[in-house]
Every structure is written in structure tokens, then in C-alpha cells.
Design a protein around this motif. Structure first.
Motif, PDB file in Angstrom:
ATOM      1  N   SER A   1      63.072  -5.955 -57.426  1.00 36.72           N
ATOM      2  CA  SER A   1      62.861  -5.736 -56.001  1.00 36.72           C
ATOM      3  C   SER A   1      63.204  -6.955 -55.171  1.00 36.72           C
ATOM      4  CB  SER A   1      61.396  -5.344 -55.741  1.00 36.72           C
ATOM      5  OG  SER A   1      61.011  -4.261 -56.541  1.00 36.72           O
ATOM      6  N   ALA A   2      62.863  -8.149 -55.695  1.00 39.36           N
ATOM      7  CA  ALA A   2      63.061  -9.367 -54.904  1.00 39.36           C
ATOM      8  C   ALA A   2      63.233 -10.575 -55.806  1.00 39.36           C
ATOM      9  CB  ALA A   2      61.879  -9.593 -53.969  1.00 39.36           C
ATOM     10  N   VAL A   3      64.147 -11.455 -55.409  1.00 41.80           N
ATOM     11  CA  VAL A   3      64.324 -12.781 -56.012  1.00 41.80           C
ATOM     12  C   VAL A   3      64.132 -13.781 -54.878  1.00 41.80           C
ATOM     13  CG1 VAL A   3      65.902 -14.364 -57.163  1.00 41.80           C
ATOM     14  CG2 VAL A   3      65.918 -11.938 -57.778  1.00 41.80           C
ATOM     15  N   LEU A   4      63.044 -14.539 -54.937  1.00 32.20           N
ATOM     16  CA  LEU A   4      62.681 -15.451 -53.859  1.00 32.20           C
ATOM     17  C   LEU A   4      62.479 -16.854 -54.417  1.00 32.20           C
ATOM     18  CD1 LEU A   4      60.160 -13.067 -52.068  1.00 32.20           C
ATOM     19  CD2 LEU A   4      62.534 -13.535 -51.409  1.00 32.20           C
ATOM     20  N   GLY A   5      63.106 -17.839 -53.765  1.00 32.81           N
ATOM     21  CA  GLY A   5      63.126 -19.195 -54.281  1.00 32.81           C
ATOM     22  C   GLY A   5      61.990 -20.063 -53.770  1.00 32.81           C
ATOM     23  N   THR A   6      61.595 -21.012 -54.616  1.00 29.35           N
ATOM     24  CA  THR A   6      60.612 -22.035 -54.255  1.00 29.35           C
ATOM     25  C   THR A   6      61.107 -23.385 -54.768  1.00 29.35           C
ATOM     26  OG1 THR A   6      59.351 -21.599 -56.296  1.00 29.35           O
ATOM     27  CG2 THR A   6      58.647 -20.443 -54.304  1.00 29.35           C
ATOM     28  N   HIS A   7      60.348 -24.448 -54.448  1.00 30.50           N
ATOM     29  CA  HIS A   7      60.527 -25.809 -54.947  1.00 30.50           C
ATOM     30  C   HIS A   7      61.068 -26.796 -53.929  1.00 30.50           C
ATOM     31  CE1 HIS A   7      60.987 -29.198 -57.646  1.00 30.50           C
ATOM     32  NE2 HIS A   7      62.267 -29.273 -57.353  1.00 30.50           N
ATOM     33  N   SER A   8      62.037 -26.414 -53.084  1.00 32.06           N
ATOM     34  CA  SER A   8      62.621 -27.407 -52.177  1.00 32.06           C
ATOM     35  C   SER A   8      61.721 -27.701 -50.978  1.00 32.06           C
ATOM     36  CB  SER A   8      64.001 -26.950 -51.686  1.00 32.06           C
ATOM     37  OG  SER A   8      63.885 -26.036 -50.618  1.00 32.06           O
TER      38      SER A   8
ATOM     39  N   ILE B   1      61.782 -26.386 -48.177  1.00 26.65           N
ATOM     40  CA  ILE B   1      62.520 -26.213 -46.926  1.00 26.65           C
ATOM     41  C   ILE B   1      62.999 -24.764 -46.837  1.00 26.65           C
ATOM     42  CG2 ILE B   1      64.474 -26.975 -45.537  1.00 26.65           C
ATOM     43  CD1 ILE B   1      62.344 -29.141 -46.034  1.00 26.65           C
ATOM     44  N   PRO B   2      62.609 -24.015 -45.784  1.00 30.05           N
ATOM     45  CA  PRO B   2      63.023 -22.615 -45.704  1.00 30.05           C
ATOM     46  C   PRO B   2      64.514 -22.473 -45.409  1.00 30.05           C
ATOM     47  CG  PRO B   2      61.842 -23.247 -43.709  1.00 30.05           C
ATOM     48  CD  PRO B   2      61.752 -24.410 -44.649  1.00 30.05           C
ATOM     49  N   THR B   3      65.193 -21.653 -46.184  1.00 26.10           N
ATOM     50  CA  THR B   3      66.610 -21.393 -45.958  1.00 26.10           C
ATOM     51  C   THR B   3      66.779 -20.158 -45.074  1.00 26.10           C
ATOM     52  OG1 THR B   3      66.702 -20.121 -48.032  1.00 26.10           O
ATOM     53  CG2 THR B   3      67.330 -22.451 -48.121  1.00 26.10           C
ATOM     54  N   ALA B   4      67.912 -20.093 -44.391  1.00 25.93           N
ATOM     55  CA  ALA B   4      68.149 -19.029 -43.401  1.00 25.93           C
ATOM     56  C   ALA B   4      69.010 -17.918 -43.981  1.00 25.93           C
ATOM     57  CB  ALA B   4      68.818 -19.620 -42.164  1.00 25.93           C
ATOM     58  N   ASP B   5      68.762 -17.542 -45.241  1.00 29.06           N
ATOM     59  CA  ASP B   5      69.627 -16.562 -45.896  1.00 29.06           C
ATOM     60  C   ASP B   5      68.841 -15.393 -46.476  1.00 29.06           C
ATOM     61  OD1 ASP B   5      68.405 -18.066 -47.897  1.00 29.06           O
ATOM     62  OD2 ASP B   5      70.164 -18.048 -49.211  1.00 29.06           O
ATOM     63  N   SER B   6      67.762 -14.993 -45.815  1.00 35.54           N
ATOM     64  CA  SER B   6      67.029 -13.816 -46.298  1.00 35.54           C
ATOM     65  C   SER B   6      67.854 -12.565 -45.994  1.00 35.54           C
ATOM     66  CB  SER B   6      65.645 -13.739 -45.656  1.00 35.54           C
ATOM     67  OG  SER B   6      65.734 -13.761 -44.251  1.00 35.54           O
TER      68      SER B   6
ATOM     69  N   THR C   1      68.428  -5.712 -53.923  1.00 35.50           N
ATOM     70  CA  THR C   1      67.411  -6.719 -54.211  1.00 35.50           C
ATOM     71  C   THR C   1      67.255  -7.664 -53.023  1.00 35.50           C
ATOM     72  OG1 THR C   1      67.749  -6.661 -56.613  1.00 35.50           O
ATOM     73  CG2 THR C   1      66.839  -8.699 -55.697  1.00 35.50           C
ATOM     74  N   ALA C   2      66.015  -7.848 -52.556  1.00 32.10           N
ATOM     75  CA  ALA C   2      65.740  -8.794 -51.476  1.00 32.10           C
ATOM     76  C   ALA C   2      65.904 -10.211 -52.010  1.00 32.10           C
ATOM     77  CB  ALA C   2      64.328  -8.596 -50.942  1.00 32.10           C
ATOM     78  N   TYR C   3      66.495 -11.089 -51.178  1.00 29.14           N
ATOM     79  CA  TYR C   3      66.804 -12.439 -51.656  1.00 29.14           C
ATOM     80  C   TYR C   3      66.594 -13.467 -50.554  1.00 29.14           C
ATOM     81  CZ  TYR C   3      69.294 -16.511 -53.308  1.00 29.14           C
ATOM     82  OH  TYR C   3      69.599 -17.792 -53.678  1.00 29.14           O
ATOM     83  N   GLN C   4      66.073 -14.642 -50.934  1.00 28.16           N
ATOM     84  CA  GLN C   4      66.075 -15.833 -50.092  1.00 28.16           C
ATOM     85  C   GLN C   4      66.095 -17.042 -51.009  1.00 28.16           C
ATOM     86  OE1 GLN C   4      63.158 -15.984 -46.941  1.00 28.16           O
ATOM     87  NE2 GLN C   4      63.578 -18.120 -46.455  1.00 28.16           N
ATOM     88  N   THR C   5      67.011 -17.976 -50.756  1.00 30.28           N
ATOM     89  CA  THR C   5      67.168 -19.128 -51.646  1.00 30.28           C
ATOM     90  C   THR C   5      65.906 -19.956 -51.728  1.00 30.28           C
ATOM     91  OG1 THR C   5      69.545 -19.216 -51.241  1.00 30.28           O
ATOM     92  CG2 THR C   5      68.512 -21.212 -52.091  1.00 30.28           C
TER      93      THR C   5
ATOM     94  N   GLY D   1      61.976   1.423 -55.817  1.00 26.12           N
ATOM     95  CA  GLY D   1      61.513   0.054 -55.996  1.00 26.12           C
ATOM     96  C   GLY D   1      62.462  -0.984 -55.440  1.00 26.12           C
ATOM     97  N   LEU D   2      63.578  -0.541 -54.863  1.00 25.62           N
ATOM     98  CA  LEU D   2      64.543  -1.472 -54.286  1.00 25.62           C
ATOM     99  C   LEU D   2      64.183  -1.791 -52.837  1.00 25.62           C
ATOM    100  CD1 LEU D   2      67.828   0.033 -55.773  1.00 25.62           C
ATOM    101  CD2 LEU D   2      66.688  -2.093 -56.462  1.00 25.62           C
ATOM    102  N   ALA D   3      64.698  -2.909 -52.358  1.00 23.06           N
ATOM    103  CA  ALA D   3      64.315  -3.400 -51.030  1.00 23.06           C
ATOM    104  C   ALA D   3      65.005  -2.624 -49.921  1.00 23.06           C
ATOM    105  CB  ALA D   3      64.636  -4.883 -50.924  1.00 23.06           C
ATOM    106  N   LYS D   4      64.243  -2.326 -48.895  1.00 26.97           N
ATOM    107  CA  LYS D   4      64.796  -1.786 -47.658  1.00 26.97           C
ATOM    108  C   LYS D   4      64.989  -2.892 -46.623  1.00 26.97           C
ATOM    109  CE  LYS D   4      61.608   1.306 -46.773  1.00 26.97           C
ATOM    110  NZ  LYS D   4      60.927   2.448 -46.111  1.00 26.97           N
ATOM    111  N   ALA D   5      64.141  -3.930 -46.698  1.00 29.51           N
ATOM    112  CA  ALA D   5      64.214  -5.018 -45.724  1.00 29.51           C
ATOM    113  C   ALA D   5      63.500  -6.241 -46.261  1.00 29.51           C
ATOM    114  CB  ALA D   5      63.591  -4.587 -44.395  1.00 29.51           C
ATOM    115  N   VAL D   6      63.947  -7.407 -45.787  1.00 31.72           N
ATOM    116  CA  VAL D   6      63.253  -8.664 -46.059  1.00 31.72           C
ATOM    117  C   VAL D   6      63.386  -9.520 -44.810  1.00 31.72           C
ATOM    118  CG1 VAL D   6      65.320  -9.653 -47.173  1.00 31.72           C
ATOM    119  CG2 VAL D   6      63.077 -10.702 -47.546  1.00 31.72           C
ATOM    120  N   ARG D   7      62.309 -10.166 -44.428  1.00 27.48           N
ATOM    121  CA  ARG D   7      62.368 -11.038 -43.261  1.00 27.48           C
ATOM    122  C   ARG D   7      61.425 -12.218 -43.436  1.00 27.48           C
ATOM    123  NH1 ARG D   7      58.154  -9.598 -39.377  1.00 27.48           N
ATOM    124  NH2 ARG D   7      57.126  -7.641 -39.945  1.00 27.48           N
ATOM    125  N   PRO D   8      61.800 -13.370 -42.859  1.00 26.91           N
ATOM    126  CA  PRO D   8      60.936 -14.547 -42.963  1.00 26.91           C
ATOM    127  C   PRO D   8      59.721 -14.420 -42.061  1.00 26.91           C
ATOM    128  CG  PRO D   8      62.827 -15.035 -41.584  1.00 26.91           C
ATOM    129  CD  PRO D   8      63.043 -13.651 -42.126  1.00 26.91           C
TER     130      PRO D   8
END
Length: 268
Positions: free
Chosen positions: A172-179, A181-186, A193-197, A250-257
Motif C-alpha cells: 500500500s505504501a513505501v514511506l521513507g525515514t532517517h534524513s 527532512i521532508p521531501t516534496a515527492d509524495s 503504491t503510495a510513496y514519499q522518499t 489495498g492499493l493507494a488512492k491518495a497520499v498527502r503530507p
């Protein structure tokens, strides 16, 4: 389903931004499940059982971690008995705790959370791609799991993006952590699949990745050992990603920060 994923919590400022906002957001957004990355929640280094209880009490269903998971040594016996606290799944066999678990929402939906750590500029762990493949092969998205979330904890944007494309259409979603700093690529990848670096951190952004800026800057301009870094203590920004999925697939319809409070412009 609606699932909220909050980025790395850094210190008291980050904890307060999460515990203050999650109860309200669960009601206002109709959230089914909430995940946070808590690996820097204890004064910037690791997490404790007391902090886990604090987060769960505020409405957090699952806590993920990363390379700082063992910074508070008393977490080792605790993590071995609480599946709501995860550590990276590609740690060596025999490591205490779990790297993935399945949970059930109040409406009976099955949510799988997988915590994986990258290798570029990080520790030499087991292959994160093959490890995640083996874990998600246990489930069928939309049937045995209504939502599958991957917290990809890593330094290199290329490795995180590769993980997103590798898993597109299977989670459903692959969402990044660790840096921190929020990235502008959601966005929703072509396969659904919902994604944000990187979701960004929950903490004080008048800082260097959540730590007091004076000491952090000195480490770059003077080759002299300094004091231990400490979390910045100003008002925290809660950075998160809200993912909405189709109940059948189970797939994404939307993702937003989502960004609330502190110094960054609000979003969501």
C-alpha cells in the motif's frame, strides 16, 4: 482505509508534537491506524518503554525504529515482548524483537507494517530488497492484508526510490525515514503504491536535523571533539504522510503530507 505515518520523533519537542495532535487527528481525519518512527524519541537517541507507553496512550498503534534503536539499552528486553515496537527486519538472525508484524484495526482490518533499513552509507545489513520480498510474500494485499506499509529507513534517496518502484503494486505504501527532512515527492506510483522518499521528522526545525544547531555547526567548522549533541527544544513540527487506500485492493488512492505546528509551513 486511512493510515497516518509520522516521521522520526526527535526528543521531547517531537514527542509533544505527536501526542498533542494524534488524538485530534484520529477523530478529524477518521484514521484507522497510526504508525510513528520513534528511534530518536529519547533525547534524540533511541527510545524507552516509558516513551512507548506515552505514544500508545496518545493513539499510536505501531512504532518503528532504525539505526538508533539500541541507543537506550533497557529497550532490549522490552522490544523482545512488544510487537507494537519494531526494529529493522534485515538485522541479523537472533536479534531481539521483530522487523514486521500484523495488526488489526477497530473495524477488523488487517494492517502489516514492515520496518527495513537501507545499506548505502548505512550499516552492512542483510539485503533489504530480498528481506522485504520474503516478508510480503506471506500476505495477499486486499485479502489477508488490507494495508501493507513499508518504513524504509535510509540515507540514499536512490535506494529508497528503488525500493518504492520494486514494491509498486504489491504494497500500500513505501514511506521513507532517517534524513529528518521532508521531501516534496509524495505521490501514488503507477502500480498503486503510495510513496514519499522521506516523511521528515517530528521535532524542532530551528536545528540541525533536530539537534541544537550551535553544537552541530561547530562539528563542521572545527576538528575538535565537542559536547554530546542534544535535541533542540523549541516548538516541534509534526511531519507525517496520510495514505488513503481502496478497501478492496489495498492499493493507494491518495497520499498527502501533513505538517502541523512549529516553523515549517503547514500542510494537509
Amino acid at each position: 482505509m486511512k493510515v497516518l505515518f509520522c516521521g522520526d520523533i526527535v526528543g521531547r519537542s517531537g514527542r509533544e508534537s505527536v501526542t498533542r495532535n494524534i488524538p485530534r487527528l484520529r477523530q478529524e481525519l477518521g484514521l484507522d491506524f497510526v504508525v510513528v518512527n520513534g528511534e530518536n524519541a529519547a533525547a534524540g537517541f533511541g527510545i524507552t518503554a516509558k516513551i512507548c507507553a506515552e505514544l500508545h496512550g496518545a493513539g499510536v498503534d505501531c512504532i518503528t525504529t532504525g539505526n538508533h534503536v539500541w541507543d537506550q539499552r533497557d529497550i532490549i528486553p522490552y522490544i523482545a515482548q512488544d510487537k507494537r515496537l519494531l526494529r529493522p527486519i534485515n538485522f541479523p538472525p537472533g536479534t531481539p524483537g521483530w522487523g514486521a508484524s500484523q495488526y488489526e484495526t477497530a473495524r477488523g482490518q488487517k494492517v502489516v507494517v514492515v520496518n527495513v533499513m537501507c545499506r548505502l552509507f548505512m550499516d552492512p545489513l542483510d539485503d533489504p530488497f530480498r528481506t522485504v520480498d520474503a516478508e510480503i510474500a506471506k500476505y495477499t494485499l486486499g485479502r489477508s492484508a488490507h494495508f501493507i506499509l513499508i518504513d524504509v529507513h535510509g540515507e540514499a534517496t536512490s535506494e529508497k526510490q528503488s525500493m518504492g518502484h520494486h514494491l509498486d503494486g504489491r504494497v500500500s505504501a513505501v514511506l521513507g525515514t532517517h534524513s529528518h527532512i521532508p521531501t516534496a515527492d509524495s505521490w501514488v506510483l503507477p502500480g498503486g503504491t503510495a510513496y514519499q522518499t522521506d516523511v521528515g521528522m517530528c521535532g524542532d526545525y530551528d536545528s540541525v536535523i533536530g539537534m541544537k544547531k550551535e553544537g552541530a555547526v561547530l562539528r563542521f567548522i572545527k576538528k575538535v571533539p565537542g559536547d554530546r549533541l542534544a535535541p533542540a527544544e523549541g516548538e516541534g513540527t509534526m511531519c507525517a504522510a496520510l495514505v488513503e487506500t481502496d478497501d478492496k485492493s489495498g492499493l493507494a488512492k491518495a497520499v498527502r503530507p501533513i505538517r502541523i505546528g512549529g516553523r515549517l509551513p503547514p500542510a494537509g
